[in-house]
Design a protein around this motif. Structure first.
Motif, PDB file in Angstrom:
ATOM      1  N   TRP A   7       0.913  -1.180   0.180  1.00 51.44           N
ATOM      2  CA  TRP A   7      -0.237   0.241  -0.221  1.00 51.44           C
ATOM      3  C   TRP A   7       0.869   1.094  -0.039  1.00 51.44           C
ATOM      4  O   TRP A   7      -0.260   2.202   0.137  1.00 51.44           O
ATOM      5  N   HIS A  31      -1.346   1.939   8.902  1.00 54.80           N
ATOM      6  CA  HIS A  31      -0.465   2.722   8.185  1.00 54.80           C
ATOM      7  C   HIS A  31      -0.007   4.072   7.922  1.00 54.80           C
ATOM      8  O   HIS A  31      -0.221   4.986   8.209  1.00 54.80           O
ATOM      9  N   ILE A  83      -6.439   8.442   6.013  1.00 54.15           N
ATOM     10  CA  ILE A  83      -6.292   7.395   5.529  1.00 54.15           C
ATOM     11  C   ILE A  83      -7.614   6.776   5.995  1.00 54.15           C
ATOM     12  O   ILE A  83      -8.340   6.752   7.394  1.00 54.15           O
ATOM     13  N   HIS A 114      -4.351   4.422  -0.607  1.00 54.99           N
ATOM     14  CA  HIS A 114      -4.795   3.538   0.042  1.00 54.99           C
ATOM     15  C   HIS A 114      -6.561   3.608  -0.038  1.00 54.99           C
ATOM     16  O   HIS A 114      -7.330   3.009  -0.085  1.00 54.99           O
TER      17      HIS A 114
END
Length: 265
Positions: A7, A31, A83, A114
């Motif tokens: 990602w 993330h 995110i 993402h």
């Protein structure tokens, strides 16, 4: 060694902390990189309630979106969307009305990458790689014009973004340009970190974020309230995020971030 994963877009700088990834860390997401976690840990050292403040803000976003859908809003423009994590705007809105349309806008490459990944197959939601500080570029983006009908009311989301905008960037002027583009009946949801209740702790947070890509600029209640000028405030007005239309009472005592929703006449 720099971290890499499927990602992570090619060429991304994983050594410079970003607000989107630090927020992801505070929300318990995955993330983020070592540099983001290091800043996040410093934030938690000086402000132990950092995770609760982040969670309170995220919960406000969900309640604001649900309120908007209940008011008949079926299209959303989420600026500085960050995110994706649990309780994304399209999940909340489309969970109530499957025909809701959503455009996410962010300039963090991980957030954009993402978002594209999780939105595959969702024809009513998309992400735009753009800087919210350039309203004309955002509003004229082909994807925004394709998804959003500016002849009908929409939900504009500016949740936890303007405390990354210094006064010299003229945040009120930026807000005014977006407000001018809103049709009558549109709703704006905005939240903003403050040092009003915990000046020492929040000043330390500013210091912890100083060398990140996104330094912070906290504002007072009056300064945040001024961001709703020209709009009709929805009750209960500008309050701590955990207190905004929170019937469940969870997080109602959490301070550190103001939030409100305004309607364009």
């Amino acid at each position: 060694m720099a971290e890499r994963s499927v990602w992570v877009p090619d060429g991304i700088d994983v050594e410079t902390p970003s607000a989107a990834r630090i927020y992801d860390f505070l929300l318990g997401g995955s993330h983020n990189f070592a540099a983001d976690r290091a800043v996040g840990e410093r934030v938690l050292q000086v402000q132990p309630g950092g995770r609760e403040i982040a969670g309170s803000n995220r919960a406000f976003l969900g309640r604001a979106v649900r309120y908007m859908v209940e008011q008949g809003i079926t299209q959303f423009l989420d600026l500085g969307s960050g995110i994706p994590t649990v309780g994304n705007v399209h999940e909340v809105a489309q969970g109530i009305n499957p025909l809701c349309r959503v455009v996410y806008v962010d300039y963090d490459p991980v957030a954009v990458a993402h978002s594209r990944l999780i939105l595959q197959g969702n024809d009513l939601a998309t992400v735009v790689d753009a800087d919210l500080l350039q309203p004309e570029a955002v509003l004229d983006a082909p994807a925004v014009r394709r998804v959003i009908d500016f002849d009908k009311p929409l939900g504009l989301l500016m949740v936890a973004v303007f405390h990354f905008v210094a006064d010299e960037r003229k945040p009120l002027e930026i807000l005014a340009r977006y407000r001018a583009a809103l049709p009558s009946g549109s709703l704006l949801a905005l939240s903003h970190l403050t040092a009003d209740q915990m000046p020492a702790e929040m000043d330390a947070v500013v210091e912890a974020m100083r060398n990140s890509r996104d330094p912070m600029y906290f504002r007072s209640y009056d300064e945040v309230a001024a961001m709703f000028d020209g709009l009709e405030l929805v009750k209960p007005g500008v309050v701590s995020a955990g207190r905004w239309r929170n019937d469940q009472g969870d997080g109602s005592g959490q301070e550190g971030i103001y939030a409100g929703v305004g309607r364009k006449p």
